[in-house]
Enzyme design. Sequence first.
Site, PDB file in Angstrom:
ATOM      1  N   ASN A   9       0.876  -1.184   0.000  1.00 53.98           N
ATOM      2  CA  ASN A   9       0.000   0.000   0.000  1.00 53.98           C
ATOM      3  C   ASN A   9       0.905   1.223   0.000  1.00 53.98           C
ATOM      4  O   ASN A   9       1.500   1.561   1.023  1.00 53.98           O
ATOM      5  CB  ASN A   9      -0.905  -0.024   1.235  1.00 53.98           C
ATOM      6  CG  ASN A   9      -1.744   1.243   1.349  1.00 53.98           C
ATOM      7  OD1 ASN A   9      -1.793   2.050   0.424  1.00 53.98           O
ATOM      8  ND2 ASN A   9      -2.382   1.422   2.496  1.00 53.98           N
ATOM      9  N   TRP A  10       0.967   1.879  -1.149  1.00 58.50           N
ATOM     10  CA  TRP A  10       1.903   3.007  -1.283  1.00 58.50           C
ATOM     11  C   TRP A  10       1.357   4.315  -0.713  1.00 58.50           C
ATOM     12  O   TRP A  10       2.066   5.330  -0.709  1.00 58.50           O
ATOM     13  CB  TRP A  10       2.256   3.216  -2.760  1.00 58.50           C
ATOM     14  CG  TRP A  10       3.232   2.216  -3.297  1.00 58.50           C
ATOM     15  CD1 TRP A  10       3.891   1.250  -2.584  1.00 58.50           C
ATOM     16  CD2 TRP A  10       3.663   2.079  -4.645  1.00 58.50           C
ATOM     17  NE1 TRP A  10       4.713   0.515  -3.416  1.00 58.50           N
ATOM     18  CE2 TRP A  10       4.582   1.008  -4.684  1.00 58.50           C
ATOM     19  CE3 TRP A  10       3.370   2.746  -5.835  1.00 58.50           C
ATOM     20  CZ2 TRP A  10       5.212   0.608  -5.869  1.00 58.50           C
ATOM     21  CZ3 TRP A  10       3.994   2.350  -7.009  1.00 58.50           C
ATOM     22  CH2 TRP A  10       4.903   1.290  -7.022  1.00 58.50           C
ATOM     23  N   LYS A  11       0.107   4.303  -0.284  1.00 55.34           N
ATOM     24  CA  LYS A  11      -0.482   5.523   0.302  1.00 55.34           C
ATOM     25  C   LYS A  11      -0.216   6.711  -0.631  1.00 55.34           C
ATOM     26  O   LYS A  11      -0.323   6.563  -1.839  1.00 55.34           O
ATOM     27  CB  LYS A  11       0.047   5.726   1.721  1.00 55.34           C
ATOM     28  CG  LYS A  11      -0.120   4.443   2.558  1.00 55.34           C
ATOM     29  CD  LYS A  11       0.153   4.589   4.012  1.00 55.34           C
ATOM     30  CE  LYS A  11      -0.072   3.251   4.719  1.00 55.34           C
ATOM     31  NZ  LYS A  11       0.009   3.320   6.150  1.00 55.34           N
ATOM     32  N   HIS A 103      -9.540   1.412   5.182  1.00 56.39           N
ATOM     33  CA  HIS A 103      -8.225   1.631   5.799  1.00 56.39           C
ATOM     34  C   HIS A 103      -8.376   2.653   6.925  1.00 56.39           C
ATOM     35  O   HIS A 103      -9.136   3.623   6.799  1.00 56.39           O
ATOM     36  CB  HIS A 103      -7.217   2.127   4.758  1.00 56.39           C
ATOM     37  CG  HIS A 103      -5.815   2.072   5.276  1.00 56.39           C
ATOM     38  ND1 HIS A 103      -5.314   3.011   6.138  1.00 56.39           N
ATOM     39  CD2 HIS A 103      -4.824   1.162   5.076  1.00 56.39           C
ATOM     40  CE1 HIS A 103      -4.070   2.684   6.454  1.00 56.39           C
ATOM     41  NE2 HIS A 103      -3.747   1.568   5.821  1.00 56.39           N
ATOM     42  N   GLU A 105      -6.637   5.039   7.865  1.00 56.45           N
ATOM     43  CA  GLU A 105      -6.355   6.444   7.512  1.00 56.45           C
ATOM     44  C   GLU A 105      -7.571   7.097   6.872  1.00 56.45           C
ATOM     45  O   GLU A 105      -7.818   8.285   7.061  1.00 56.45           O
ATOM     46  CB  GLU A 105      -5.106   6.506   6.610  1.00 56.45           C
ATOM     47  CG  GLU A 105      -3.850   6.234   7.429  1.00 56.45           C
ATOM     48  CD  GLU A 105      -2.704   5.590   6.672  1.00 56.45           C
ATOM     49  OE1 GLU A 105      -2.724   5.576   5.433  1.00 56.45           O
ATOM     50  OE2 GLU A 105      -1.788   5.075   7.345  1.00 56.45           O
ATOM     51  N   GLU A 175      -5.334  -4.554  10.817  1.00 57.67           N
ATOM     52  CA  GLU A 175      -4.268  -3.567  11.013  1.00 57.67           C
ATOM     53  C   GLU A 175      -4.547  -2.761  12.278  1.00 57.67           C
ATOM     54  O   GLU A 175      -5.343  -1.814  12.247  1.00 57.67           O
ATOM     55  CB  GLU A 175      -4.210  -2.591   9.825  1.00 57.67           C
ATOM     56  CG  GLU A 175      -3.879  -3.226   8.500  1.00 57.67           C
ATOM     57  CD  GLU A 175      -3.351  -2.185   7.511  1.00 57.67           C
ATOM     58  OE1 GLU A 175      -2.199  -2.321   7.093  1.00 57.67           O
ATOM     59  OE2 GLU A 175      -4.080  -1.236   7.182  1.00 57.67           O
ATOM     60  N   GLY A 181       2.740   2.436  10.824  1.00 54.27           N
ATOM     61  CA  GLY A 181       3.740   3.486  10.639  1.00 54.27           C
ATOM     62  C   GLY A 181       4.455   3.900  11.916  1.00 54.27           C
ATOM     63  O   GLY A 181       5.144   4.923  11.935  1.00 54.27           O
ATOM     64  N   SER A 218       3.591  -1.916  10.586  1.00 53.97           N
ATOM     65  CA  SER A 218       5.029  -1.980  10.875  1.00 53.97           C
ATOM     66  C   SER A 218       5.652  -3.334  10.554  1.00 53.97           C
ATOM     67  O   SER A 218       6.599  -3.767  11.217  1.00 53.97           O
ATOM     68  CB  SER A 218       5.305  -1.587  12.337  1.00 53.97           C
ATOM     69  OG  SER A 218       4.947  -0.230  12.547  1.00 53.97           O
ATOM     70  N   GLY A 239       2.916  -1.093   4.325  1.00 58.78           N
ATOM     71  CA  GLY A 239       3.043   0.312   3.964  1.00 58.78           C
ATOM     72  C   GLY A 239       4.489   0.652   3.656  1.00 58.78           C
ATOM     73  O   GLY A 239       5.003   0.386   2.573  1.00 58.78           O
ATOM     74  N   GLY A 240       5.174   1.235   4.648  1.00 58.97           N
ATOM     75  CA  GLY A 240       6.534   1.752   4.461  1.00 58.97           C
ATOM     76  C   GLY A 240       7.495   0.783   3.789  1.00 58.97           C
ATOM     77  O   GLY A 240       8.248   1.176   2.886  1.00 58.97           O
TER      78      GLY A 240
HETATM   79  P1  13P Z   1       3.162   0.425   7.710  1.00 60.54           P
HETATM   80  O1  13P Z   1       3.605  -0.905   7.130  1.00 60.54           O
HETATM   81  O2  13P Z   1       3.938   1.584   7.174  1.00 60.54           O
HETATM   82  O3  13P Z   1       3.050   0.373   9.186  1.00 60.54           O
HETATM   83  O4  13P Z   1       1.656   0.656   7.138  1.00 60.54           O
HETATM   84  C1  13P Z   1       0.726  -0.356   7.247  1.00 60.54           C
HETATM   85  C2  13P Z   1      -0.458   0.027   6.475  1.00 60.54           C
HETATM   86  O5  13P Z   1      -1.181   0.947   6.826  1.00 60.54           O
HETATM   87  C3  13P Z   1      -0.726  -0.709   5.231  1.00 60.54           C
HETATM   88  O6  13P Z   1      -2.005  -0.437   4.772  1.00 60.54           O
END
Ligand code: 13P
Length: 257
Positions: A9-11, A103, A105, A175, A181, A218, A239-240
């Site tokens: 997930n590149w956000k 999600h 966010e 999640e 993050g 994470s 994510g990251g």
């Molecule tokens: P991180 O892997 O950066 O914690 O993000 C997880 C996430 O929100 C994937 O959708």
Amino acid sequence: MKKKYLIGNWKMYKTVQEAVVFMQQLLPQLEAIRPLAICDTALALYIAPSFLHLPAIAALLGDQKSIQLLAQNCHHEAEGAFTGEVSAAMLASIGVSGVLIGHSERRNYQKEDHPLLAKKIKRVLEAGMQPFFCCGESLAARRSGNHKAMVQQQLQESLVDLTPKEIETLVIAYEPVWAIGTGQVATMEEITEMHTFIRGILSNHYGVGNVPILYGGSCNPQNAAAIFGCADVAGGLIGGASLEADQFVKMIMALLA
Ligand code: 13P
């Protein structure tokens, strides 16, 4: 063999050019990895980039199915006068396979609530794509011991109108918000407990036993093998650690180990 999933997930990261470079670095590495997956259907890889990147990556992928595209969102109506929005049908028309729904966010920043998410799931299904439904408790809920109740409400109120056949098309991503993050990954006990709990809801309420449940928060090349080794973890929503091709490949290797 159970199917395993890895989603990047590149956000709101990367320019279109950077996205193309990532794919150019990743695709040859996926070719090299392919023989390690027992068969193509045992491993499902996805990238969820910005809407803007989707056509460019779709063109680059062509007919290859080694990795598929997800969108990070779609509108809850099929079409209409909604300036600036993107419909599920538009996404399906360029070959997107599924959509992330719920999600944290989007729940937090866009105030998306349970009924809205339920509508989005319907739109995704109508467009012939797969919903990837995200759930997970806040830090406050975890601290007060209400983590299960919060996740139960997220699942029940957004999946309430779905038939068991529709539930079977879902992928669920657990999640915990406090792990996203932050570098503070959930413990293996916490992950196992919540995956077992979610599995119980899906089988008790809907009589469905085979929905894949992924972990996100994470997850990185250092902790991935342990997380993916937990009971009933079908893979990860990353994510990251999905932003660099080499890191993403390491996560795939951890999934296949
Ligand atoms: P991180 O892997 O950066 O914690 O993000 C997880 C996430 O929100 C994937 O959708």
